[in-house]
Enzyme design. Structure first.
Site, PDB file in Angstrom:
ATOM      1  N   SER A 164     -27.075  11.081  63.354  1.00 26.04           N
ATOM      2  CA  SER A 164     -27.138  11.941  64.547  1.00 26.04           C
ATOM      3  C   SER A 164     -27.794  13.262  64.138  1.00 26.04           C
ATOM      4  CB  SER A 164     -25.724  12.208  65.053  1.00 26.04           C
ATOM      5  OG  SER A 164     -25.710  13.338  65.910  1.00 26.04           O
ATOM      6  N   TYR A 210     -17.196  14.644  63.238  1.00 26.72           N
ATOM      7  CA  TYR A 210     -18.335  13.773  63.567  1.00 26.72           C
ATOM      8  C   TYR A 210     -19.572  14.172  62.759  1.00 26.72           C
ATOM      9  CZ  TYR A 210     -21.632  11.144  66.487  1.00 26.72           C
ATOM     10  OH  TYR A 210     -22.593  10.281  66.946  1.00 26.72           O
ATOM     11  N   SER A 211     -19.899  15.473  62.752  1.00 26.86           N
ATOM     12  CA  SER A 211     -21.116  15.898  62.054  1.00 26.86           C
ATOM     13  C   SER A 211     -20.976  15.700  60.545  1.00 26.86           C
ATOM     14  CB  SER A 211     -21.474  17.350  62.393  1.00 26.86           C
ATOM     15  OG  SER A 211     -20.396  18.198  62.114  1.00 26.86           O
ATOM     16  N   LYS A 232     -21.512  12.047  59.729  1.00 20.24           N
ATOM     17  CA  LYS A 232     -22.921  11.636  59.810  1.00 20.24           C
ATOM     18  C   LYS A 232     -23.732  12.203  58.629  1.00 20.24           C
ATOM     19  CE  LYS A 232     -22.676   9.218  63.635  1.00 20.24           C
ATOM     20  NZ  LYS A 232     -22.820   7.741  63.590  1.00 20.24           N
TER      21      LYS A 232
END
Lengths: 71, 224
Positions: free
Chosen positions: B118, B131-132, B135
């Protein structure tokens, strides 16, 4: 067992001409990652090579002895 | 254009909108797409290593593998619990590691692996620490695998979309979606099919000299 190791090497693209128990894996181009690939192939055939034994495997004979211990 | 995917076999982990769009795109090209997820015929729970063992006998049958499984828990760090963090990392990163580890032997030489990253891996994002981070970890995993597997001609890449019109995006606050869209040159979300097309390119021999790369499918987000 030697035939199995030979076919395993062939499957993984290594030369097997004149293969003996004294043949050093390094001389066939099998480095540490290559050895990991060989052990994963062996796992699929039902053999388990303990991680701590990996560093002891330098020759075809070494591998055969570890596999013998498996049998 | 001939994508040279006909009669090839691909496994797609994760049956979300992007996973399904990829499977459809591959099938349209005459390839076989095997969807693996908790809900699929080929069942796989990426958070449970035991679940992978049923595929342990697969040997050199896959021309490619795609990892799309992912979840998010969006909260500012102050509100994010350890359990939230672990749940996201477990699915998005640990699941990718387990997939790589357990499907390696299923991959043919010269096959292709694609991970779904992402833009937030590089950009970060308020409320998306877990989330970051997952990724960003995924991109590091991808680069390591590209190095380890190049010896077999196996290529490993990632794609990093911006916001995509998926179920996950519909769960975001409208304000967040609008903010992303405004910052994107093309002023819209990506459709899952637009992401799937790039995945298919990376799976295809048309990208045969690409490995270890992150391809941005972001509508110009990073250029804006």
């Amino acid at each position: 067992m030697m035939d199995m190791v030979k076919s395993l090497l062939e499957e993984n693209g290594y030369p097997t001409e004149g293969l003996t128990e004294e043949t050093n894996f390094e001389s066939l181009g099998v480095d540490s990652l290559g050895l990991v690939d060989l052990t994963l192939s062996l796992e699929q055939k039902g053999y388990t090579i303990p991680e701590e034994k990996l560093s002891e495997i330098k020759t075809v004979g070494d591998l055969l002895r570890v596999l013998g211990g498996n049998a | 254009m001939n994508w040279q995917l006909c009669e090839k076999t691909f496994a797609i982990v994760g049956s979300g909108d992007i996973g399904k769009a990829t499977a459809r795109a591959l099938e349209q090209e005459g390839a076989k797409a095997i969807l693996l997820s908790r809900k699929s015929e080929h069942c796989l729970d990426v958070t449970d290593e035991e679940s992978f063992k049923q595929y342990g006998s697969w040997s050199k049958i896959l021309d490619g593998l795609v990892y799309t499984a992912g979840i998010t828990v969006d909260k500012p760090v102050g509100l994010l619990t350890l359990a939230d963090w672990q749940r996201v990392i477990e699915t998005n990163l640990t699941g990718a590691f387990l997939t790589a580890k357990h499907f390696y032997m299923a991959l043919k030489p010269n096959s292709s692996v694609v991970f779904l990253s992402s833009i937030v891996a590089q950009w970060g994002n308020i409320g998306q620490a877990a989330y970051s981070s997952s990724k960003a970890g995924l991109e590091a995993l991808m680069k390591t695998l590209a190095k380890e597997w190049a010896r077999k001609g196996i290529r490993v890449n990632a794609i990093a979309p911006g916001l995509v019109n998926t179920k996950m995006t519909t769960e975001l606050p409208q304000m967040v979606v609008d903010g992303f869209t405004q910052h994107t040159l093309l002023k819209r979300l990506a459709e899952p099919e637009e992401v799937a097309n790039v995945i298919c390119f990376l799976l295809s021999p048309l990208s045969s000299f690409m490995t270890g790369q992150v391809i941005y499918v972001d509508g110009g987000f990073f250029t804006a």
